[in-house]
Design a protein around this motif. Structure first.
Motif, PDB file in Angstrom:
ATOM      1  N   ASP A 101      42.635  42.081  31.879  1.00  0.00           N
ATOM      2  CA  ASP A 101      42.427  43.528  31.990  1.00  0.00           C
ATOM      3  C   ASP A 101      43.601  44.125  32.747  1.00  0.00           C
ATOM      4  O   ASP A 101      43.984  43.648  33.816  1.00  0.00           O
ATOM      5  N   PRO A 102      44.256  45.152  32.168  1.00  0.00           N
ATOM      6  CA  PRO A 102      45.529  45.624  32.743  1.00  0.00           C
ATOM      7  C   PRO A 102      45.393  46.362  34.071  1.00  0.00           C
ATOM      8  O   PRO A 102      46.343  46.406  34.842  1.00  0.00           O
ATOM      9  N   LYS A 103      44.216  46.914  34.352  1.00  0.00           N
ATOM     10  CA  LYS A 103      44.086  47.727  35.560  1.00  0.00           C
ATOM     11  C   LYS A 103      43.991  46.873  36.820  1.00  0.00           C
ATOM     12  O   LYS A 103      44.693  47.107  37.800  1.00  0.00           O
ATOM     13  N   THR A 104      43.132  45.862  36.797  1.00  0.00           N
ATOM     14  CA  THR A 104      42.925  45.063  38.006  1.00  0.00           C
ATOM     15  C   THR A 104      43.415  43.627  37.884  1.00  0.00           C
ATOM     16  O   THR A 104      43.588  42.953  38.896  1.00  0.00           O
ATOM     17  N   ASN A 105      43.639  43.158  36.644  1.00  0.00           N
ATOM     18  CA  ASN A 105      44.023  41.757  36.429  1.00  0.00           C
ATOM     19  C   ASN A 105      43.032  40.781  37.065  1.00  0.00           C
ATOM     20  O   ASN A 105      43.414  39.707  37.534  1.00  0.00           O
ATOM     21  N   THR A 106      41.753  41.154  37.060  1.00  0.00           N
ATOM     22  CA  THR A 106      40.725  40.257  37.600  1.00  0.00           C
ATOM     23  C   THR A 106      39.847  39.658  36.510  1.00  0.00           C
ATOM     24  O   THR A 106      39.096  38.726  36.768  1.00  0.00           O
ATOM     25  N   LEU A 107      39.931  40.197  35.281  1.00  0.00           N
ATOM     26  CA  LEU A 107      39.085  39.732  34.188  1.00  0.00           C
ATOM     27  C   LEU A 107      39.942  39.214  33.043  1.00  0.00           C
ATOM     28  O   LEU A 107      41.057  39.682  32.820  1.00  0.00           O
ATOM     29  N   ALA A 108      39.385  38.258  32.315  1.00  0.00           N
ATOM     30  CA  ALA A 108      40.023  37.748  31.098  1.00  0.00           C
ATOM     31  C   ALA A 108      39.037  37.861  29.953  1.00  0.00           C
ATOM     32  O   ALA A 108      37.820  37.792  30.149  1.00  0.00           O
ATOM     33  N   VAL A 109      39.561  38.043  28.740  1.00  0.00           N
ATOM     34  CA  VAL A 109      38.759  37.894  27.530  1.00  0.00           C
ATOM     35  C   VAL A 109      39.419  36.813  26.692  1.00  0.00           C
ATOM     36  O   VAL A 109      40.648  36.793  26.539  1.00  0.00           O
ATOM     37  N   THR A 110      38.609  35.884  26.202  1.00  0.00           N
ATOM     38  CA  THR A 110      39.121  34.804  25.365  1.00  0.00           C
ATOM     39  C   THR A 110      38.326  34.755  24.064  1.00  0.00           C
ATOM     40  O   THR A 110      37.134  35.068  24.042  1.00  0.00           O
ATOM     41  N   GLY A 111      38.994  34.357  22.984  1.00  0.00           N
ATOM     42  CA  GLY A 111      38.341  34.214  21.682  1.00  0.00           C
ATOM     43  C   GLY A 111      38.701  32.884  21.069  1.00  0.00           C
ATOM     44  O   GLY A 111      39.801  32.359  21.300  1.00  0.00           O
ATOM     45  N   GLY A 112      37.773  32.327  20.271  1.00  0.00           N
ATOM     46  CA  GLY A 112      38.030  30.988  19.771  1.00  0.00           C
ATOM     47  C   GLY A 112      37.522  30.689  18.382  1.00  0.00           C
ATOM     48  O   GLY A 112      36.920  31.527  17.702  1.00  0.00           O
ATOM     49  N   GLU A 113      37.785  29.451  17.992  1.00  0.00           N
ATOM     50  CA  GLU A 113      37.416  28.954  16.676  1.00  0.00           C
ATOM     51  C   GLU A 113      35.905  28.769  16.540  1.00  0.00           C
ATOM     52  O   GLU A 113      35.389  28.575  15.442  1.00  0.00           O
ATOM     53  N   ASP A 114      35.191  28.853  17.668  1.00  0.00           N
ATOM     54  CA  ASP A 114      33.731  28.746  17.662  1.00  0.00           C
ATOM     55  C   ASP A 114      33.051  30.075  17.321  1.00  0.00           C
ATOM     56  O   ASP A 114      31.833  30.209  17.476  1.00  0.00           O
ATOM     57  N   ASP A 115      33.839  31.062  16.856  1.00  0.00           N
ATOM     58  CA  ASP A 115      33.346  32.399  16.485  1.00  0.00           C
ATOM     59  C   ASP A 115      32.827  33.166  17.699  1.00  0.00           C
ATOM     60  O   ASP A 115      32.039  34.098  17.559  1.00  0.00           O
ATOM     61  N   LYS A 116      33.296  32.797  18.877  1.00  0.00           N
ATOM     62  CA  LYS A 116      32.799  33.437  20.099  1.00  0.00           C
ATOM     63  C   LYS A 116      33.942  34.060  20.898  1.00  0.00           C
ATOM     64  O   LYS A 116      35.088  33.614  20.821  1.00  0.00           O
ATOM     65  N   ALA A 117      33.589  35.099  21.650  1.00  0.00           N
ATOM     66  CA  ALA A 117      34.514  35.697  22.615  1.00  0.00           C
ATOM     67  C   ALA A 117      33.745  35.931  23.905  1.00  0.00           C
ATOM     68  O   ALA A 117      32.559  36.298  23.875  1.00  0.00           O
ATOM     69  N   PHE A 118      34.414  35.706  25.023  1.00  0.00           N
ATOM     70  CA  PHE A 118      33.777  35.844  26.331  1.00  0.00           C
ATOM     71  C   PHE A 118      34.661  36.684  27.253  1.00  0.00           C
ATOM     72  O   PHE A 118      35.890  36.565  27.230  1.00  0.00           O
ATOM     73  N   VAL A 119      34.020  37.496  28.088  1.00  0.00           N
ATOM     74  CA  VAL A 119      34.706  38.183  29.182  1.00  0.00           C
ATOM     75  C   VAL A 119      34.286  37.484  30.472  1.00  0.00           C
ATOM     76  O   VAL A 119      33.082  37.320  30.737  1.00  0.00           O
ATOM     77  N   TRP A 120      35.260  37.050  31.246  1.00  0.00           N
ATOM     78  CA  TRP A 120      34.951  36.250  32.437  1.00  0.00           C
ATOM     79  C   TRP A 120      35.912  36.570  33.575  1.00  0.00           C
ATOM     80  O   TRP A 120      36.952  37.182  33.380  1.00  0.00           O
ATOM     81  N   ARG A 121      35.510  36.139  34.762  1.00  0.00           N
ATOM     82  CA  ARG A 121      36.253  36.478  35.973  1.00  0.00           C
ATOM     83  C   ARG A 121      37.283  35.402  36.283  1.00  0.00           C
ATOM     84  O   ARG A 121      36.974  34.201  36.246  1.00  0.00           O
TER      85      ARG A 121
END
Length: 435
Positions: A101-121
């Motif tokens: 996340d560009p504002k705080t750089n405290t969160l990530a979003v990842t996407g994968g071959e498992d058809d899933k995406a997660f937002v995590w700290r």
């Protein structure tokens, strides 16, 4: 991208200690241990894809240098030390993309071959929420400029946008097969390129839509220019278009000798948006004036001759440009190649300044803001930091047991976040003695 069968095979791979390394035993037996004369045909078959120089290098640095799943450009099993501070392990297959996340750089979003995406700290790997509902590999993910929204896109072309604070889905759209996706740098506007040649632009969440029709082939890469008024898009046929986002029309079209002789793989702009750098499977990087649309420089790797264009249906084993970018403090550009070469070019003289060699193909590179340090991630699972002024390797970070597929750098360059074919995302704390 890995095929269904490949990913299934990877998922079924037994632990290291239970594997019997038949393929490697045969190679070792033929090359070093077999007392009898080998059959020439058998020998040729066994040794066709063996690079002895790289094998020897790997054995020196890694006693367990077994190849679990042979892949082009990947050497050894990459078992070894883990320099990461945090590992995010909720994905069940290869993790294709990451964005911070560009504002705080405290969160990530990842996407994968498992058809899933997660937002995590980032601080502890804690899951905030899952971006649910995708039915194909999530290959694109990113936060809006103000970090209030997060978008995810899968290979089938399903795009979804979520509000970060409420964790609720606020918009979705089904486009064609997705090639790339990017947020506008200053507005809640999402752009994407699809396999039918279109570039799409939506206001989110109201869904107002505009399309920019390219040639009848995939729009393989794209980037919004820093002024927010134009975008540069590269296509599979080697053409490049600079679009006026308001008018919906191309300002410049580069084709033929001005364009590339193969599909574009990547595009970047300098800080003020005056220069564009494009890369292609034709192994060239072209420097383009965003104002005139003219090519003002062409960079080719010195170790590889220009590759002929690949005919339809043929598979190219040639080198290609995989990633590129501009330094923000010096007139330098970096180009990363599939053969593992990182080339640092001096833009003022248009000459090669340094050539930094990796053991396997470069997947992506990023410049650290405000410095002449360039970061690379590669198919050997290692992140490396290079001083572009000297061409010297500053440090490297290890921890993945498979190729790195994407990475992101925090604004203050204190963190590197990586995603990998080992089903994991990792957070590395960057410590440099020179700052």
């Amino acid at each position: 991208m890995e095929s269904e069968s490949e990913s299934g095979a990877a998922a079924d791979t037994p632990p290291l200690e239970t594997l019997s390394f038949h393929g490697d035993e045969e190679i070792i037996e033929v090359v070093e241990l077999d007392p009898g004369p080998p059959d020439p045909d058998d020998l040729a078959q066994e040794m066709e894809d063996v690079d002895f120089e790289e094998e020897e290098e790997e054995e020196e640095g890694n006693e367990e240098g077994w190849v679990l799943e042979p892949q082009e450009g990947v050497v050894g099993s990459m078992e070894g030390p883990d320099d990461s501070e945090v590992t995010f392990a909720l994905h069940s297959a290869s993790v294709f993309c990451v964005s911070l996340d560009p504002k705080t750089n405290t969160l990530a979003v990842t996407g994968g071959e498992d058809d899933k995406a997660f937002v995590w700290r980032l601080s502890d790997g804690e899951l905030l929420f899952e971006c649910a509902g995708h039915k194909d590999s999530v290959t694109c993910a990113g936060f809006s400029h103000d970090s209030t929204l997060v978008a995810t896109g899968d290979m089938s072309g399903l795009l979804k946008v979520w509000q970060v604070d409420t964790k609720e889905e606020v918009w979705s759209f089904e486009a064609g097969d997705l090639e790339w996706m990017e947020w506008h740098p200053r507005a809640p506007v999402l752009l994407a390129g699809t396999a039918d040649g279109n570039t799409w632009m939506w206001k989110v969440p109201n869904g107002d839509c505009k399309t920019f029709q390219g040639p009848n082939c995939p729009a393989t890469c794209g980037r919004v220019l820093p002024d927010g008024k134009r975008a540069v898009v590269g296509y599979e046929d080697g053409t490049i278009r600079i679009w006026d986002l308001k008018q919906g029309s191309p300002i410049h079209v580069l084709k033929g000798t001005e364009g590339h002789q193969g599909p574009l793989t990547c595009v970047a702009t300098n800080q003020d948006g005056s220069l564009i750098l494009t890369g292609s499977v034709d192994c060239q990087a072209k420097l383009v004036s965003a104002t005139t649309g003219k090519v003002v420089g062409v960079f080719r790797p010195e170790t590889v001759a220009s590759q002929p264009s690949v005919g339809e249906g043929e598979e190219s084993e040639s080198n290609s440009v995989e990633s590129l970018g501009f330094c923000s403090v010096m007139p330098l550009a970096a180009v990363g190649y599939l053969d593992g070469t990182l080339a640092i070019y001096d833009l003022s003289t248009q000459t090669l300044r340094h050539q930094c060699q990796h053991q396997s193909g470069i997947v992506q590179l990023l410049w650290e803001a405000g410095t002449a340090v360039v970061y690379t991630c590669s198919l050997d699972g290692i992140v490396r930091l290079w001083d572009a002024r000297t061409g010297r390797l500053l440090t490297d970070y290890r921890g993945h047991t498979a190729e790195i597929l994407d990475f992101a750098l925090s604004k203050d360059a204190s963190l590197v976040v990586t995603t990998s074919g080992d089903h994991k995302a990792k957070v590395f704390c960057v410590q440099r003695p020179d700052r």
